[in-house]
Write a protein that holds these residues in place. Structure first.
Motif, mmCIF file in Angstrom:
data_model
loop_
_atom_site.group_PDB
_atom_site.id
_atom_site.type_symbol
_atom_site.label_atom_id
_atom_site.label_comp_id
_atom_site.label_asym_id
_atom_site.label_seq_id
_atom_site.Cartn_x
_atom_site.Cartn_y
_atom_site.Cartn_z
ATOM 1 N N GLN A 177 0.226 14.327 -0.339
ATOM 2 C CA GLN A 177 -0.485 13.551 0.897
ATOM 3 C C GLN A 177 -0.412 14.356 2.181
ATOM 4 O O GLN A 177 -1.166 13.671 2.933
ATOM 5 C CB GLN A 177 1.196 12.605 0.895
ATOM 6 C CG GLN A 177 1.059 12.280 -0.545
ATOM 7 C CD GLN A 177 0.530 10.983 -0.741
ATOM 8 O OE1 GLN A 177 -0.540 9.915 0.250
ATOM 9 N NE2 GLN A 177 -0.340 11.018 -1.786
ATOM 10 N N GLN A 190 -3.592 15.352 2.099
ATOM 11 C CA GLN A 190 -4.349 14.124 2.643
ATOM 12 C C GLN A 190 -4.446 13.607 4.178
ATOM 13 O O GLN A 190 -5.453 13.904 5.430
ATOM 14 C CB GLN A 190 -4.294 13.589 1.519
ATOM 15 C CG GLN A 190 -5.019 12.969 0.701
ATOM 16 C CD GLN A 190 -4.986 12.436 -0.443
ATOM 17 O OE1 GLN A 190 -4.668 10.858 0.931
ATOM 18 N NE2 GLN A 190 -4.289 12.145 -1.139
ATOM 19 N N ASN A 194 0.724 -1.660 -0.351
ATOM 20 C CA ASN A 194 0.177 0.075 -0.045
ATOM 21 C C ASN A 194 1.435 1.435 -0.440
ATOM 22 O O ASN A 194 0.772 2.503 -0.736
ATOM 23 C CB ASN A 194 -0.601 0.403 1.231
ATOM 24 C CG ASN A 194 -1.738 -1.196 0.843
ATOM 25 O OD1 ASN A 194 -2.384 -1.239 -0.283
ATOM 26 N ND2 ASN A 194 -2.777 -0.831 2.232
ATOM 27 N N ARG A 250 1.299 4.264 -2.907
ATOM 28 C CA ARG A 250 1.237 6.081 -3.099
ATOM 29 C C ARG A 250 2.327 6.800 -2.902
ATOM 30 O O ARG A 250 2.509 7.905 -3.154
ATOM 31 C CB ARG A 250 0.885 6.137 -1.003
ATOM 32 C CG ARG A 250 0.445 7.279 -0.661
ATOM 33 C CD ARG A 250 -0.173 6.866 0.817
ATOM 34 N NE ARG A 250 -1.440 6.077 0.907
ATOM 35 C CZ ARG A 250 -2.767 7.259 0.822
ATOM 36 N NH1 ARG A 250 -3.008 8.823 0.690
ATOM 37 N NH2 ARG A 250 -3.952 6.952 1.760
ATOM 38 N N GLU A 259 -0.953 4.947 6.235
ATOM 39 C CA GLU A 259 -1.138 4.510 5.881
ATOM 40 C C GLU A 259 -1.324 3.490 7.181
ATOM 41 O O GLU A 259 -1.460 2.637 7.604
ATOM 42 C CB GLU A 259 -0.093 3.329 5.208
ATOM 43 C CG GLU A 259 -0.524 3.975 2.988
ATOM 44 C CD GLU A 259 -0.926 2.870 2.825
ATOM 45 O OE1 GLU A 259 -2.151 2.140 3.417
ATOM 46 O OE2 GLU A 259 -1.587 4.047 2.058
ATOM 47 N N SER A 300 2.956 9.704 3.727
ATOM 48 C CA SER A 300 2.547 8.679 3.243
ATOM 49 C C SER A 300 2.664 7.697 3.953
ATOM 50 O O SER A 300 1.889 7.275 4.002
ATOM 51 C CB SER A 300 3.226 8.325 1.390
ATOM 52 O OG SER A 300 3.329 9.144 0.295
ATOM 53 N N GLU A 314 2.780 7.236 -6.427
ATOM 54 C CA GLU A 314 1.748 8.847 -6.939
ATOM 55 C C GLU A 314 2.689 10.001 -6.795
ATOM 56 O O GLU A 314 2.991 10.673 -7.428
ATOM 57 C CB GLU A 314 0.356 8.918 -5.731
ATOM 58 C CG GLU A 314 -0.280 7.954 -6.548
ATOM 59 C CD GLU A 314 -1.885 8.187 -5.416
ATOM 60 O OE1 GLU A 314 -1.610 9.283 -4.438
ATOM 61 O OE2 GLU A 314 -2.608 6.686 -4.398
#
Ligand SMILES: *Cc1c(COP(=O)(O)O)cnc(C)c1O
Length: 388
Positions: free
Chosen positions: A50, A53, A30, A34, A251, A247, A37
């Motif tokens: 990131q 977010q 995962n 990320r 996660e 990031s 990206e």
């Protein structure tokens, strides 16, 4: 007199070394998605996607209004203090990690050490008032091991004397009081996202607060004091969180509840196993407070247990169990504070007692229940009755 018997090692050592903590690492696949990206966008730091977010995700998770992310908790605290424009003296606790008082040093402030509470090991709010002088500008308290300070009493004092309140909440990720996020109290709370902390971005941290008027200054201070590409308004630093850290954080946030549940089971196992052991005390949660599950700490009363904390810490190593003596030495013991009367041992009796009796036990989700039980059996085997 203590029994002089040789310690029997009837219980076998653990196969692998067990430490106090182990970083909560996210699923590597995962994380890879990320990071891809990030690589494609080529926007690797300075408030990227990131980062934005993660700010939103943490606002939701922690139920808070304002957040600013940092590259570590220490710089978050340094710049939080700077934001609040504190001066002179700040009342704080000696029973904390060095970063708490070093953040005061870097702002040219003098720490005034206040003794701690016997039960929670947090700053003793009832002793703060006697330390206030005309130079005092704030209280810097720490939610030690994730247990909330007496936030109501601290607020009362702050209002009475017009002091700012800033919390080192490095251990208090997700701690609530009366179902309210801990950051509802005080002007600002610092969080640490270091790998040893419950929620981590490997290295990282945040300031969380309620007053939206502070956000622009906080965000500017961590970015060289810039308020636009060519305008420097404050004497800032570089303390920004990058896209790789953010990031990792996004996660880790996905697995944090599962980790808390696992830690809750481990806590219960410890409590069940150690409940009746004379001389062992587990720090108790005050009513209606939810834990951050950051650490599991016991207090060892040598008279009742028959062995000192230091003896237990050393002997555990023979069993492959590596406990920690947080927070040795007390911050008031740093050489550069020896001239402060508040740092004198005679003014901090409880802090000296606590720092010689507390022990952080292995505590992380990946710890097997059978290993926790084994650790408790080893500890119980150390019990050495005092012969009257
Ligand atoms: C970990 C910790 C800090 C420092 O946080 P970093 O993110 O490592 O800079 C500060 N205060 C306390 C109480 C801590 O445990």
């Amino acid at each position: 007199m203590h029994e002089t018997s040789v310690v029997s090692r009837a219980i076998p050592a653990l196969k692998q070394p067990i430490h106090v903590t182990s970083p909560l690492l996210p699923d590597i696949q995962n994380l890879h998605v990320r990071l891809r990206e990030v690589w494609e966008k080529k926007w690797v730091t300075n408030n990227g996607e990131q980062h934005r977010q993660l700010e939103e995700a943490l606002k939701n998770y922690l139920e808070i209004d304002e957040i600013s992310l940092f590259n570590n908790g220490t710089l978050a605290l340094v710049l939080g203090i700077k934001t609040l424009e504190l001066t002179g003296e700040v009342i704080t606790t000696p029973f904390t990690f060095p970063a708490t008082v070093q953040a005061l040093d870097w702002n040219g402030l003098t720490p005034i050490f206040c003794d701690i509470e016997k039960d929670s090991w947090n700053i003793d709010a009832y002793k703060i008032e006697s330390l206030i002088t005309d130079k005092t500008s704030a209280i810097l308290a720490v939610h030690v091991f994730g247990n909330p300070c007496n936030v109501v009493k601290i607020q009362e004092i702050a209002e009475k004397y017009h002091l700012k309140v800033i919390y080192d909440g490095a251990h208090a990720f997700g701690t609530k009081i009366n179902n309210k996020p801990i950051s509802r109290y005080g002007d600002m709370t610092m969080l640490s996202f270091h790998a040893t902390k419950l929620f981590n971005t490997i290295e990282g941290g945040a300031l969380i607060f309620n007053d939206p008027a502070l956000i622009e200054k906080v965000n500017s201070l961590k970015n060289f004091g810039l308020v636009s590409p060519e305008e420097v308004k404050f004497s800032g630093l570089n303390a920004k969180m990058n896209e790789i850290q953010a990031s990792v954080g996004l996660e880790v946030l996905k697995i944090i509840d599962e980790e808390r549940t696992k830690r809750d089971h481990i806590r219960r196992t410890y409590e069940n196993e150690l409940d009746e052991v004379p001389g062992i005390r587990i720090v108790t949660m005050h009513h209606k407070e939810s834990s951050s599950y950051q650490y599991f700490v016991i207090e060892i009363n040598e008279n009742e247990f028959g062995r000192s904390r230091d003896w237990v810490h050393e002997e555990f190593k023979n069993y492959n169990v590596f406990t920690r003596r947080y927070f040795t030495p007390l911050c008031s013991d740093f050489a550069w504070y020896s001239h402060l009367s508040s740092a004198h041992k005679k003014n901090l009796p409880q802090a000296y007692k606590t720092v010689s009796e507390t022990l952080s036990m292995p505590f992380y989700g990946g710890l097997e229940k059978e290993d926790v039980i084994r650790i408790c059996e080893i500890l119980k085997s150390f019990y050495s009755k005092v012969v009257q």
